[in-house]
Write a protein that holds these residues in place. Structure first.
Motif, PDB file in Angstrom:
ATOM      1  N   LEU A   1      35.800  48.303  42.503  1.00  0.00           N
ATOM      2  CA  LEU A   1      35.211  46.968  42.507  1.00  0.00           C
ATOM      3  C   LEU A   1      34.728  46.577  41.131  1.00  0.00           C
ATOM      4  O   LEU A   1      33.916  47.275  40.524  1.00  0.00           O
ATOM      5  CB  LEU A   1      34.031  46.917  43.491  1.00  0.00           C
ATOM      6  N   MET A   2      35.244  45.472  40.637  1.00  0.00           N
ATOM      7  CA  MET A   2      34.655  44.843  39.462  1.00  0.00           C
ATOM      8  C   MET A   2      33.850  43.657  39.974  1.00  0.00           C
ATOM      9  O   MET A   2      33.850  43.383  41.171  1.00  0.00           O
ATOM     10  CB  MET A   2      35.714  44.433  38.449  1.00  0.00           C
ATOM     11  N   SER A   3      33.177  42.948  39.097  1.00  0.00           N
ATOM     12  CA  SER A   3      32.266  41.909  39.560  1.00  0.00           C
ATOM     13  C   SER A   3      32.417  40.625  38.760  1.00  0.00           C
ATOM     14  O   SER A   3      32.135  40.599  37.561  1.00  0.00           O
ATOM     15  CB  SER A   3      30.822  42.415  39.459  1.00  0.00           C
ATOM     16  N   LEU A   4      32.817  39.557  39.453  1.00  0.00           N
ATOM     17  CA  LEU A   4      32.849  38.246  38.810  1.00  0.00           C
ATOM     18  C   LEU A   4      31.441  37.790  38.450  1.00  0.00           C
ATOM     19  O   LEU A   4      31.249  37.065  37.474  1.00  0.00           O
ATOM     20  CB  LEU A   4      33.512  37.224  39.724  1.00  0.00           C
TER      21      LEU A   4
ATOM     22  N   GLY B   1      39.430  39.973  52.198  1.00  0.00           N
ATOM     23  CA  GLY B   1      40.512  39.122  51.707  1.00  0.00           C
ATOM     24  C   GLY B   1      41.296  38.454  52.812  1.00  0.00           C
ATOM     25  O   GLY B   1      41.691  37.286  52.686  1.00  0.00           O
ATOM     26  N   THR B   2      41.536  39.173  53.899  1.00  0.00           N
ATOM     27  CA  THR B   2      42.261  38.591  55.022  1.00  0.00           C
ATOM     28  C   THR B   2      41.528  37.372  55.559  1.00  0.00           C
ATOM     29  O   THR B   2      42.136  36.331  55.818  1.00  0.00           O
ATOM     30  CB  THR B   2      42.457  39.634  56.133  1.00  0.00           C
ATOM     31  N   ARG B   3      40.223  37.497  55.695  1.00  0.00           N
ATOM     32  CA  ARG B   3      39.443  36.372  56.212  1.00  0.00           C
ATOM     33  C   ARG B   3      39.287  35.252  55.175  1.00  0.00           C
ATOM     34  O   ARG B   3      39.539  34.091  55.454  1.00  0.00           O
ATOM     35  CB  ARG B   3      38.050  36.865  56.635  1.00  0.00           C
TER      36      ARG B   3
ATOM     37  N   VAL C   1      36.228  38.265  46.053  1.00  0.00           N
ATOM     38  CA  VAL C   1      36.266  36.805  46.166  1.00  0.00           C
ATOM     39  C   VAL C   1      37.357  36.174  45.310  1.00  0.00           C
ATOM     40  O   VAL C   1      37.642  34.984  45.449  1.00  0.00           O
ATOM     41  CB  VAL C   1      34.894  36.166  45.843  1.00  0.00           C
ATOM     42  N   CYS C   2      38.007  36.931  44.454  1.00  0.00           N
ATOM     43  CA  CYS C   2      39.024  36.394  43.540  1.00  0.00           C
ATOM     44  C   CYS C   2      40.396  36.348  44.212  1.00  0.00           C
ATOM     45  O   CYS C   2      40.918  37.384  44.633  1.00  0.00           O
ATOM     46  CB  CYS C   2      39.088  37.243  42.277  1.00  0.00           C
ATOM     47  N   PRO C   3      41.016  35.167  44.295  1.00  0.00           N
ATOM     48  CA  PRO C   3      42.327  35.079  44.937  1.00  0.00           C
ATOM     49  C   PRO C   3      43.415  35.851  44.192  1.00  0.00           C
ATOM     50  O   PRO C   3      44.322  36.410  44.821  1.00  0.00           O
ATOM     51  CB  PRO C   3      42.629  33.579  44.954  1.00  0.00           C
TER      52      PRO C   3
ATOM     53  N   GLY D   1      39.771  38.420  33.026  1.00  0.00           N
ATOM     54  CA  GLY D   1      39.153  38.299  34.342  1.00  0.00           C
ATOM     55  C   GLY D   1      39.597  39.399  35.277  1.00  0.00           C
ATOM     56  O   GLY D   1      39.800  40.536  34.877  1.00  0.00           O
ATOM     57  N   THR D   2      39.804  39.045  36.524  1.00  0.00           N
ATOM     58  CA  THR D   2      40.202  39.978  37.559  1.00  0.00           C
ATOM     59  C   THR D   2      41.537  39.506  38.139  1.00  0.00           C
ATOM     60  O   THR D   2      41.734  38.292  38.249  1.00  0.00           O
ATOM     61  CB  THR D   2      39.110  40.092  38.651  1.00  0.00           C
ATOM     62  N   PRO D   3      42.430  40.426  38.435  1.00  0.00           N
ATOM     63  CA  PRO D   3      42.301  41.882  38.486  1.00  0.00           C
ATOM     64  C   PRO D   3      42.518  42.537  37.121  1.00  0.00           C
ATOM     65  O   PRO D   3      43.052  41.929  36.200  1.00  0.00           O
ATOM     66  CB  PRO D   3      43.440  42.282  39.432  1.00  0.00           C
ATOM     67  N   VAL D   4      42.117  43.797  37.065  1.00  0.00           N
ATOM     68  CA  VAL D   4      42.402  44.652  35.916  1.00  0.00           C
ATOM     69  C   VAL D   4      43.098  45.892  36.470  1.00  0.00           C
ATOM     70  O   VAL D   4      42.669  46.467  37.462  1.00  0.00           O
ATOM     71  CB  VAL D   4      41.121  45.033  35.151  1.00  0.00           C
TER      72      VAL D   4
END
Length: 197
Positions: free
Chosen positions: A35-38, A86-88, A8-10, A142-145
């Motif tokens: 996968l990490m998690s917000l 992400g595409t959607r 979900v992170c842009p 945050g993300t990404p890492v």
């Protein structure tokens, strides 16, 4: 090399596209998408609505489904899952995370895993993998890492996907910085919006 993203992170989406679309085809990489998690990252953080209060838009749901897919089909499917999501969600700006999740599962012929979105059965796995990504960089990021040759850092936080030689130059610079054990941070204020084009 490990890229930790939350779908979900842009900023995670832009880093994903930079590495997978622009860099990986031109460099020999042993690149793993994880996968990490917000939802985990923001637990208890001031100013963040608890994910449990967000219903179908909870950030827990996509990462739970991603882990269920990986259990069923192997780690490589995470790439397909993140790309489809992400595409959607980011590129097409389709809203309603539940709607996006259902479409992604349909595309991947995995509708049977929809129930995983609302099950806490994999939450220990979500937390464990998230911790593996975050432990080397700390919790104030945050993300990404990105983990490169045993060194991890937050980012790069991109406002657009670099293309061609720019993408490779940026990658080479990030790897060089990562190899220096005393490197910690580069940062500047965001002055422009995000471009997914």
């Amino acid at each position: 090399m490990d890229l930790y993203v939350d779908p979900v992170c842009p900023f995670a989406w832009l880093a994903f596209r930079w590495l997978l679309d622009e860099v990986e085809p031109q460099r020999e990489l042993d690149l793993h998408v994880r996968l990490m998690s917000l939802a985990v990252l923001n637990e208890g953080r001031e100013g963040h609505t608890p994910e449990a209060d967000k219903g179908d838009d909870s950030a827990w749901r996509p990462v739970r489904v991603g882990h269920a897919l990986a259990e069923q089909r192997g780690e490589q499917v995470i790439r397909d899952f993140v790309r489809a999501f992400g595409t959607r969600f980011h590129d097409r700006e389709l809203r309603g995370r539940d709607r996006v999740l259902r479409e992604v599962l349909s595309e991947l012929d995995a509708e049977d895993l929809y129930a995983a979105a609302d099950s806490d059965e994999r939450d220990d796995t979500v937390r464990r993998v998230h911790a593996e990504g975050m432990e080397p960089v700390g919790n104030d990021v945050g993300t990404p890492v990105l983990h490169v040759d045993g060194v991890a850092f937050f980012g790069p936080v991109l406002g657009a996907v670099p293309r061609g030689q720019d993408a490779l130059d940026m990658f080479d610079g990030a790897v060089r910085l990562a190899r220096f054990p005393a490197f910690y941070e580069l940062k500047r204020s965001r002055s422009q919006g995000i471009s997914f084009g």
